[in-house]
Design a protein around this motif. Structure first.
Motif, PDB file in Angstrom:
ATOM      1  N   GLY A  97      11.755   1.492  12.561  1.00 18.53           N
ATOM      2  CA  GLY A  97      10.490   2.152  12.227  1.00 18.53           C
ATOM      3  C   GLY A  97      10.508   3.629  12.558  1.00 18.53           C
ATOM      4  O   GLY A  97       9.943   4.454  11.824  1.00 18.53           O
TER       5      GLY A  97
ATOM      6  N   VAL B  66       4.353   1.821  13.326  1.00 22.09           N
ATOM      7  CA  VAL B  66       3.731   0.611  13.860  1.00 22.09           C
ATOM      8  C   VAL B  66       4.629  -0.115  14.860  1.00 22.09           C
ATOM      9  O   VAL B  66       4.212  -0.430  15.981  1.00 22.09           O
ATOM     10  CB  VAL B  66       3.318  -0.337  12.719  1.00 22.09           C
ATOM     11  CG1 VAL B  66       2.805  -1.668  13.291  1.00 22.09           C
ATOM     12  CG2 VAL B  66       2.254   0.312  11.846  1.00 22.09           C
TER      13      VAL B  66
ATOM     14  N   GLN C 198       3.917   2.950   7.445  1.00 21.56           N
ATOM     15  CA  GLN C 198       4.274   1.760   8.214  1.00 21.56           C
ATOM     16  C   GLN C 198       5.213   2.070   9.377  1.00 21.56           C
ATOM     17  O   GLN C 198       5.288   1.319  10.348  1.00 21.56           O
ATOM     18  CB  GLN C 198       4.919   0.709   7.322  1.00 21.56           C
ATOM     19  CG  GLN C 198       6.270   1.115   6.744  1.00 21.56           C
ATOM     20  CD  GLN C 198       7.074  -0.068   6.245  1.00 21.56           C
ATOM     21  OE1 GLN C 198       7.384  -0.998   6.984  1.00 21.56           O
ATOM     22  NE2 GLN C 198       7.392  -0.032   4.968  1.00 21.56           N
TER      23      GLN C 198
ATOM     24  N   VAL D 165       3.914  -4.069   7.035  1.00 15.59           N
ATOM     25  CA  VAL D 165       3.784  -4.258   8.484  1.00 15.59           C
ATOM     26  C   VAL D 165       3.768  -5.746   8.815  1.00 15.59           C
ATOM     27  O   VAL D 165       4.453  -6.208   9.740  1.00 15.59           O
ATOM     28  CB  VAL D 165       2.512  -3.570   9.011  1.00 15.59           C
ATOM     29  CG1 VAL D 165       2.227  -3.994  10.449  1.00 15.59           C
ATOM     30  CG2 VAL D 165       2.667  -2.049   8.940  1.00 15.59           C
TER      31      VAL D 165
END
Length: 290
Positions: A50, A197, A194, A83
């Motif tokens: 991420g 997260v 995203q 997500v």
């Protein structure tokens, strides 16, 4: 199997370069998933992936600019589904072996989309209906690998199936979105939204230990994120050729590659049944996408 998949699109007029790009993307997709599974602390692995999304797409966003206003609902919706997909994929890799849950997750998505089309009354050609049956057999074989699923394996299989449903969800959203905004702009902002997260989840769950657990796998995890973006980007490039069905079918060779990676490189027991079942699932997807 890989040879047959290559020859079929090529013989239908798909440029060899498109075939090559898509197969590379399939390998990269299986590789980044194997990296995510192989990092000892998988939450940290997904957090680093991420972080790579955030850094790379943040820089790209400065170049491509903002998307049109009509694209925002699709970008936000796809990012939200991604997500959920990432959380479910993390759970799948926590609970099960890569060579089993990865093919189940990837194989469930096209199966769900095809079945929904049937339930909505859409007419599907015989080959696509046959593809649904073949995928079902392959998924059932993976689920029954080694005999009837035990209570210990059911959570992993359930998480993998849920992951596949999430894949089907964002696939539908993305397909609607690309007609409204340039693909690069859409992908950049979707991944950028995203990206933070999982790092945030890892920070909350690991707290002060995050730095200690992150440092040993920093390069591997961040590299996995870059590989993931490269895989996605190559598929988008291949799709600009107009050979959408062939690209979709070729991409799913990642299912077979994933089964082999799990058996050979991740120290999982070499179950030839899993590899064969993965090939069956991939063959079914080819039929659905014809």
């Amino acid at each position: 199997m890989a040879t047959a998949l290559v020859l079929s699109p090529a013989s239908s007029g798909v440029p060899a370069g498109v075939v090559a790009i898509t197969l590379v993307a399939a390998v990269l997709h299986a590789v980044w998933n194997a990296i995510a599974h192989g990092v000892p602390d998988r939450l940290v692995g997904f957090a680093l992936i991420g972080a790579a999304y955030t850094v790379v797409c943040g820089a790209t966003a400065l170049v491509v600019g903002l998307p049109p206003s009509a694209a925002w609902p699709f970008i936000v919706g796809s990012a939200a589904i991604h997500v959920v997909y990432t959380l479910l994929l993390w759970a799948s890799y926590q609970l099960g072996e890569f060579s089993q849950v990865y093919p189940v997750a990837r194989g469930t998505a096209p199966w769900v989309v095809a079945v929904i089309e049937v339930l909505l009354g859409h007419h599907l050609p015989v080959l696509q209906l046959a593809g649904i049956v073949v995928i079902s057999l392959g998924l059932l074989t993976l689920a029954l690998d080694g005999g009837r699923p035990s209570r210990a394996t059911l959570p992993a299989l359930g998480a993998a199936v849920a992951t596949g449903i999430a894949i089907a969800g964002y696939t539908v959203v993305d397909a609607s979105a690309v007609a409204r905004t340039p693909v690069l702009v859409y992908a950049t902002w979707m991944f950028l939204l995203q990206g933070p997260v999982m790092p945030a989840v890892a920070l909350v769950r690991r707290g002060g230990r995050l730095r200690t657990t992150t440092w040993p796998v920093l390069a591997v995890g961040f590299g996995g994120g870059v590989v993931s973006l490269a895989a996605y980007g190559l598929v988008l490039v291949a799709q600009t050729s107009g050979a959408t069905a062939a690209v979709a079918a070729l991409r799913e060779t990642s299912i077979v590659i994933g089964a082999v990676i799990g058996a050979v490189f991740l120290g999982e027991r070499f179950g030839m049944g899993r590899v064969i079942a993965a090939v069956v699932v991939a063959a079914g997807i080819v039929l659905v996408d014809l």
